[in-house]
Design a protein around this motif. Structure first.
Motif, PDB file in Angstrom:
ATOM      1  N   GLU A 117      14.976 -25.812 -53.725  1.00  0.00           N
ATOM      2  CA  GLU A 117      15.606 -27.135 -53.799  1.00  0.00           C
ATOM      3  C   GLU A 117      15.769 -27.712 -52.406  1.00  0.00           C
ATOM      4  N   ARG A 118      16.062 -26.839 -51.450  1.00  0.00           N
ATOM      5  CA  ARG A 118      16.193 -27.326 -50.081  1.00  0.00           C
ATOM      6  C   ARG A 118      14.816 -27.668 -49.510  1.00  0.00           C
ATOM      7  N   LEU A 119      13.827 -26.835 -49.821  1.00  0.00           N
ATOM      8  CA  LEU A 119      12.480 -27.066 -49.282  1.00  0.00           C
ATOM      9  C   LEU A 119      11.892 -28.371 -49.799  1.00  0.00           C
ATOM     10  N   GLU A 120      12.349 -28.771 -50.983  1.00  0.00           N
ATOM     11  CA  GLU A 120      11.841 -30.013 -51.553  1.00  0.00           C
ATOM     12  C   GLU A 120      12.099 -31.182 -50.612  1.00  0.00           C
ATOM     13  N   MET A 121      13.154 -31.052 -49.809  1.00  0.00           N
ATOM     14  CA  MET A 121      13.491 -32.152 -48.907  1.00  0.00           C
ATOM     15  C   MET A 121      12.883 -31.967 -47.529  1.00  0.00           C
ATOM     16  N   ALA A 122      12.161 -30.875 -47.326  1.00  0.00           N
ATOM     17  CA  ALA A 122      11.566 -30.636 -46.015  1.00  0.00           C
ATOM     18  C   ALA A 122      10.210 -31.314 -45.938  1.00  0.00           C
ATOM     19  N   LYS A 123       9.844 -31.663 -44.724  1.00  0.00           N
ATOM     20  CA  LYS A 123       8.557 -32.326 -44.541  1.00  0.00           C
ATOM     21  C   LYS A 123       7.489 -31.270 -44.286  1.00  0.00           C
ATOM     22  N   VAL A 124       7.129 -30.568 -45.314  1.00  0.00           N
ATOM     23  CA  VAL A 124       6.157 -29.489 -45.190  1.00  0.00           C
ATOM     24  C   VAL A 124       4.772 -30.094 -44.946  1.00  0.00           C
ATOM     25  N   LEU A 180      18.442 -17.304 -55.817  1.00  0.00           N
ATOM     26  CA  LEU A 180      18.286 -17.459 -54.369  1.00  0.00           C
ATOM     27  C   LEU A 180      17.067 -18.315 -54.062  1.00  0.00           C
ATOM     28  N   SER A 214      17.415 -21.968 -55.093  1.00  0.00           N
ATOM     29  CA  SER A 214      18.226 -22.780 -54.180  1.00  0.00           C
ATOM     30  C   SER A 214      17.439 -23.079 -52.911  1.00  0.00           C
ATOM     31  N   LEU A 215      16.650 -22.117 -52.466  1.00  0.00           N
ATOM     32  CA  LEU A 215      15.816 -22.351 -51.279  1.00  0.00           C
ATOM     33  C   LEU A 215      14.777 -23.423 -51.569  1.00  0.00           C
ATOM     34  N   THR A 224       7.852 -18.565 -48.505  1.00  0.00           N
ATOM     35  CA  THR A 224       9.297 -18.338 -48.520  1.00  0.00           C
ATOM     36  C   THR A 224       9.627 -17.033 -49.246  1.00  0.00           C
ATOM     37  N   ILE A 249       4.045 -23.021 -49.866  1.00  0.00           N
ATOM     38  CA  ILE A 249       5.270 -22.798 -49.098  1.00  0.00           C
ATOM     39  C   ILE A 249       6.247 -21.960 -49.906  1.00  0.00           C
ATOM     40  N   ARG A 258      14.388 -25.597 -60.070  1.00  0.00           N
ATOM     41  CA  ARG A 258      15.773 -26.090 -60.122  1.00  0.00           C
ATOM     42  C   ARG A 258      16.707 -24.933 -60.426  1.00  0.00           C
ATOM     43  N   ILE A 259      17.899 -24.981 -59.855  1.00  0.00           N
ATOM     44  CA  ILE A 259      18.836 -23.881 -60.048  1.00  0.00           C
ATOM     45  C   ILE A 259      19.251 -23.774 -61.515  1.00  0.00           C
TER      46      ILE A 259
END
Lengths: 445, 380, 277, 200
Positions: free
Chosen positions: D165-172, D159, D162-163, D185, D181, D34-35
């Motif tokens: 946090e975005r990846l958390e919503m990706a369907k990895v 950095l 924040s990446l 990254t 992942i 988390r940021i």
């Protein structure tokens, strides 16, 4: 007096309106059917209380349910006859709702108990307001908010403008358009009645420029009523309350507040005509103009139908369908509700019954957002729709709330252009429900 | 209405109806594959220019990259258990393949294309969950990965046809490197430097009495005759096969902007920042770096600004964010070009700014309708 | 030798000086914490399910140490663990029956049809907001697994389009209860052996039209059970969980639609119909 | 002046502790979900690195770099004690920071959890101290280097957070979920930062 809109909201879309399917056909009176299913709660607010029981005989326009509070509206019988069973029918939202069955006796005899007030210019505003309340008039554009409540702003709010919404920005729908063409005086006089109730002088009627005949017709007759006709740019959702106020007056309704906070009251043109009928004719709201349209419909057109008519009957009036439709929608294609049953009765706010071919309907997917930003550009409320929907998909409702998901109009301009076919509006609805539930849990009052 | 007519009327079958959320109609023009198709079309001028200047080997590299990218995407989907033809239908793999090829020299061997395609599709995109989830531009991940892994091959440039034909003195400045080993018999065994390479003085020996920059620039203009800048503009210089022709890229970029598929703010901010920054540096200290026009037209700036920095998935969603993104890309590019170790910084700058996108998105939000009115107290 | 000595002395002096500083700092900036909180947190399951009504296990441990809660309020702990915590803190474990969740609907894909095709987000709340969901019965399980995702213990399984709770895994934390837009999930005592797997208050024939496994309100079970064990709520039989009937009721009744079942039988039958389907 | 610029830019971009020297990976991966926590950790690391650089540089210049002459034992160079002494100082510093944080900012203290004590053994802190000693930076320059190394760490950490946090919503895909992942990254990020090489 004709005017051009003052401001243009950012965003919005321009879908193919397909209004030519039904805009040419004049309003026809629907015949009397054998049975009507009148849903009791047809408005936002307290549910009304039933005042009749099975076996009672009623006259057309007789009250069958009385208001359950101030923010409530009575319901009247659409024809004369006897009360059948009181049971649940599928409602437009898909949930079963309590309804009264009325078996028509074929006489169609009026008996509303309301006297016409032809001399309304010299009648006290309070009396007029009471009449509007007794006639069960609610917003006929879609939200179905009781009209007399809208016409009773708290004294602290200074209202100076009444805006009639004749934008009809939804594709396909033409009910308001036909009404403006065929009953301009009723609309203008209804507006004047409302202006008298509110005690204001500025009355505008906003119409999108794709209805030049309606603009010309209203303009020709507007002089004695002192109503300004405003030509609006064709842009969906021009008919959204906040967008309309912005276009007509240049004022922005502050976030989370109501039109009256910007000094405006917005009413649908259909509501104005209904008020005219209620005041000058003494007729409660028992019928309305509805568009039946869509490519599969054999004879698309506009009908004056009684409230409580099952939509199956209305579709039959239009000659049925030439091929199997993919969707039956109450309302327009952008904000209407898809139906799973044809037993749903016409409501006070049913502006149209739209049948769409399966190829024309959107197939939603759960593909990831490709972040093209189309939704953000389209949003008339300037929200970050795409980001919000990603948060909701991952059940991060607090983050969605931080991005003002509660301000969403659900106009659908975002999902209309989404190249990934994401169900953005459905996400928003879910988030709103979840956030409201959470808030209700936190402060149970 | 009588019963008889009722029976003749055909009614909708409730069981066949679909219930779904509003809106019920969809813009027919907004489809992922249509967007990608437009991107491919707008990349074609640059592809044609590449083939025109670098010959058939360029075409071969483009085709190989596209085919490998599509195949790797299919293979990945197969291994993951998704439909094999599911995601290639959106054409994003083709776009990635083309962009990857544009970032390679025309003289690279086939296996560079294969590794590049794997880096782009596998490491750059699918590992994050496919299109939409990748935080970095796949083609750039591949380019930077290759540049670091195979620096020699990735910085060995082939001269254009015109350069070989027209400039006999050319051979003075080309290093007869191991081109033969790389692509035996396919091209003349010559390599050349990119214009930025000349400027960095990375390949030319220093001449007496001149600063390294002067010497480098002199050689650049000597190679390309008087029309150095014109050659830069049309792409008659050494470099990656798709990045040299600013003209062709401009045509494609304008097509995309006119279709509103990319935000014009990104290329404008990107190129504008590079121009202003290098102009200032050049004015303050002319020996540090060439003039702004040279910088704008050379290297992968146009390719990056129009096609890579504007990649929807990896750039900010708001216009405000897009401007910040463009300026950031421009600044980092200049930093690397002017003072850094690499002659070219476009790919690195976009990749670094890609990483910054979540932060930009966080801070460059739009103010929703009615919020300013709330603050100003405009309410009556 | 000398070098080593110097090194030793130097390190010792530095260490001692730093130690004194830290010691002083520790004294000046001391924060009083209850050391038991950490130990109790470790004894708790650590699922942070929120079933106790607190924001996670650490918060609950704090409340326990402060005497604001009883160890048995944790639904996820085994009785032994509850005893252990109670003994550690020297307080009583607190009473309370073990509860489990049950999804009171038997309308699987085979028995309850769809009224229309649903196209949208695969989530029950979302679906119920769109035309009330596409299922014919507007009171039945939508089968889009919102409760399955809400369960921190993976105790709910989707069988043939119907959510079924595994009693042996369920801790009764109640996270799923609010998630169901149809309010089908109830927390019942773990000891209850029979459920009426239907929640539709509609009339028998109306229900029959949309679901062949609905309670048709025949009252057979109410007659066969002891007084007060099964109540009729309109057209729906409801087990009185304050006085639950025994498993024998199922056989004694012979429910015509089979919606009166034991949880084990329910799971067995649904798995069987899934295999057939 | 040039020295300072070189140290600053070098510490933040070119020789970024995480992305270029690959030191301090533990908190980099651990506190970057988390940021908010990343910002807290960044603050703690900047603080500790600056102080540690100053303290260790002072000790280095005052004690370790000089030959000590002690009666009867001859002249001794104490450089061999560098690592031992540095660790002692850093450990004490971190302990101090921890005590202060617990007192003044309990939420941050709780959020940092195990990672705060981990700074004690964080190679980045010891790394900056030894780099300072190796380059024989003055105390002032060491402090600046320490501070900007901390800033570089913070830049990378924020950095990366924040990446993520975005990846958390990706369907990895399943096999790459979570740390896998994140590491990939980080790798791409490090690759991107290689572009700065040669800046100074």
């Amino acid at each position: 007096m004709e005017e051009v809109q003052k401001k243009k909201f950012t965003g919005g879309i321009h879908p193919k309106d397909n209004k030519e399917l039904s805009s040419g056909s004049a309003i026809q009176n629907a015949p009397l059917f054998e049975k009507y299913h009148v849903i009791l709660c047809q408005h936002i607010g307290a549910p009304p209380k039933l005042v009749v029981k099975t076996g009672d005989t009623v006259k057309k326009g007789q009250m069958i349910a009385e208001p359950g509070g101030f923010v409530s509206a009575p319901v009247h019988s659409p024809t004369s006859g006897t009360i059948g069973k009181i049971f649940d029918v599928p409602g437009p939202s898909g949930v079963n709702q309590e309804a009264v069955e009325i078996i028509a006796d074929g006489q169609d005899e009026w008996g509303s108990g309301l006297d016409p007030i032809p001399d309304w210019q010299n009648t006290a505003p309070e009396v007029l307001k009471e009449r509007i309340a007794k006639a069960g008039i609610v917003g006929m554009g879609g939200a179905a908010f009781p009209t007399h409540v809208k016409l009773s702003p708290p004294p602290a709010k200074k209202i100076d403008t009444l805006i009639l919404n004749g934008a009809e920005c939804e594709p396909y729908l033409t009910a308001d358009h036909r009404l403006m063409l065929e009953r301009p005086e009723a609309i203008l006089e209804g507006a004047s009645i409302m202006a008298r109730v509110l005690g204001i002088k500025n009355v505008y009627i906003g119409i999108e420029s794709n209805k030049p005949d309606a603009i010309a017709g209203l303009n020709a007759k507007s002089e004695p009523y002192k109503v300004n006709v405003v030509t609006l740019k064709v842009r969906y959702p021009q008919g959204g309350e906040k967008q309309l106020i912005y276009a007509v007056t240049g004022r922005k309704v502050p976030q989370g507040m109501l039109p009256m906070d910007a000094g405006c009251v917005v009413q649908n043109v259909g509501t104005a005509a209904a008020i005219y009928d209620a005041v000058t004719q003494g007729r409660p709201l028992v019928e309305r103009v509805t568009t039946v349209t869509g490519e599969p419909v054999v004879n698309p057109g506009n009908w004056l139908v009684r409230i409580g008519t099952p939509i199956a009957d209305v579709i039959r009036l239009a000659g049925g369908v030439s091929r199997t439709p993919g969707k039956v929608i109450l309302g327009g294609p952008m904000m209407g509700f898809a139906q799973k049953s044809l037993e749903v009765p016409v409501m006070k706010n049913t502006s149209g019954i739209l049948l769409l071919d399966q190829v024309d309907t959107v197939q939603f997917t759960s593909q990831p957002c490709i972040r093209c930003g189309k939704c953000i550009d389209n949003c008339p409320m300037d929200l970050l729709c795409g980001t919000i929907s990603c948060f909701i998909e991952n059940e991060k409702f607090d983050k969605a709330e931080e991005l003002h998901v509660m301000d969403c109009l659900e106009c659908g301009a975002c999902a209309y252009d989404c190249p990934a076919h994401r169900p953005l509006v459905q996400h928003v609805r879910r988030a709103k429900a979840e956030i409201r539930a959470r808030k209700a849990k936190q402060n149970p009052k | 209405m009588s019963e008889a007519t009722n029976n003749e009327i055909r009614m909708p079958n409730p069981e066949k109806l679909i219930v779904s959320s509003s809106p019920h109609i969809h813009s027919k023009s907004q489809e992922i594959w249509k967007i990608m198709l437009w991107v491919i079309l707008s990349l074609l001028p640059a592809a044609v220019a590449g083939v025109w200047f670098f010959g058939l080997p360029a075409l071969e590299v483009i085709l190989l990259c596209v085919i490998f990218s599509v195949m790797i995407e299919m293979a990945w989907c197969m291994i993951e258990g998704k439909p094999v033809f599911g995601t290639i239908k959106d054409l994003s793999a083709v776009v990635t393949g083309m962009l990857l090829a544009f970032n390679l020299s025309a003289g690279v061997p086939w296996w560079i294309c294969l590794i590049g395609a794997f880096l782009a599709i596998g490491l750059g995109k699918q590992i994050f969950g496919g299109l939409g989830s990748n935080p970095f531009n796949p083609a750039l991940v591949a380019r930077v990965g290759l540049l670091i892994a195979f620096p020699k091959i990735m910085t060995t440039w082939v001269p254009t046809r015109q350069m070989i034909a027209e400039a006999p003195t050319y051979s003075d400045f080309i290093s007869r490197a191991d081109m033969v080993a790389i692509r035996a018999g396919k091209l003349d065994a010559v390599t050349c430097a990119t214009p930025l390479g000349f400027a960095k003085n990375a390949v030319t020996p220093q001449l007496v009495g001149r600063t390294p920059l002067e010497a480098g620039m002199e050689k650049f203009y000597a190679v390309d005759g008087q029309d150095g800048l014109w050659n830069l503009f049309i792409g008659n210089v050494g470099g990656c096969l798709g990045e040299t022709s600013a003209l062709a890229l401009l045509i494609g970029g304008i097509l995309l902007i006119s279709l509103k598929l990319i935000k014009w703010q990104v290329p404008l901010a990107f190129i504008g920042t590079v121009a202003v920054f290098t102009c200032i540096v050049n004015m303050v200290s002319p020996t540090t770096t060439p003039d702004a026009l040279f910088h704008v037209l050379s290297g992968g700036l146009f390719l990056g600004a129009f096609f890579m920095a504007t990649d929807m998935v990896t750039s900010p969603m708001t216009t405000k964010g897009a401007v910040i993104f463009g300026i950031g890309c421009g600044l980092i590019t200049c930093l690397i070009r002017v003072w850094g170790g690499y002659p070219e910084g476009v790919s690195f700058s976009i990749l670094i700014m890609n990483a910054l996108v979540p932060l930009i998105d966080r801070f460059a939000k739009k103010i929703p309708f009615g919020y300013k009115a709330l603050e100003k107290g405009e309410a009556i | 030798m000398g070098t080593a000595l110097i090194a030793l002395v130097l390190l010792a002096v530095t260490g001692a000086a730093l130690g004194v500083i830290i010691g002083l700092a520790g004294k000046f900036f001391a924060v009083k914490t209850d050391p038991r909180i950490e130990q109790v947190t470790e004894m708790l399951p650590g699922a942070n399910c929120g079933g106790c009504g607190r924001a996670g296990c650490a918060d609950f441990a704090k409340a326990l140490c402060a005497g604001e809660a009883a160890p048995a309020a944790c639904p996820a702990s085994s009785p032994e663990a509850v005893e252990q915590i109670a003994a550690f803190l020297g307080i009583s474990a607190g009473g309370g029956e073990k509860k489990v969740a049950v999804v009171l609907c038997g309308g699987d894909k085979t028995h309850a049809g769809q009224a229309a095709h649903y196209n949208g987000v695969s989530d029950c709340v979302s679906a119920s907001l769109i035309g009330g969901g596409a299922k014919g019965c507007t009171f039945g399980c939508l089968g889009l697994a919102s409760c399955v995702r809400a369960c921190p213990f993976n105790a709910i399984e989707l069988v043939n389009g119907l959510a079924i709770v595994h009693n042996e895994i369920c801790t009764g934390c109640g996270n799923c209860v609010d998630k169901c837009p149809r309010k089908l999930i109830k927390l019942v005592p773990k000891t209850s052996e029979v459920h009426v797997y239907c929640s539709s208050p509609e009339k028998g024939p109306t229900k029959k039209k949309v679901c062949s496994a609905a309670c048709i309100g025949c009252r057979k079970c109410a007659k066969n059970a002891e007084e007060g064990q099964v109540e009729m709520q309109g057209f729906l039989a409801r087990v009185n969980y304050n006085n639950p009937p025994s498993a024998g009721l199922v056989e004694a009744t012979g429910c015509p639609t089979g919606c009166l079942r034991t949880p084990e039988e329910h799971y067995r039958q649904e798995t069987a119909t899934q295999e057939v389907a | 002046m040039h020295d300072y610029l070189q140290v600053t830019v070098g510490a933040v971009l070119v020789y970024n502790f995480v992305l270029s020297r690959f030191l301090g990976i533990c908190p980099f991966l651990g506190v970057s979900k988390r940021i908010d926590t990343a910002l807290g950790m960044s603050g703690a690391v900047i603080f500790v690195m600056t102080l540690a650089s100053m303290a260790t540089a002072a000790v280095f210049h005052l004690v370790l770099s000089k030959p000590v002459e002690i009666a009867g034992l001859g002249t001794i160079k104490l450089e061999f004690l560098q690592i031992l002494l540095f660790i002692l100082i850093i450990a004490a510093l971190v302990q101090l920071v921890e005590i202060m944080l617990q007192k003044f900012s309990p939420p941050l203290y709780n959020a940092l959890g195990i990672y705060l004590p981990l700074i004690t053994t964080n190679c980045a802190v010891l790394g900056v101290a030894t780099i300072n000693a190796q380059a024989t930076y003055s105390v002032w320059l060491s402090t600046i280097n320490g501070f900007f190394s901390g800033v570089g760490f913070a830049v990378a950490l924020v950095l990366f957070a924040s990446l993520r946090e975005r990846l958390e919503m990706a369907k990895v895909p399943k096999p790459f979920e979570g740390m896998a992942i994140a590491l990939i990254t980080a790798g791409i990020l490090a690759m991107a930062f290689m572009g700065f090489s040669g800046l100074c």
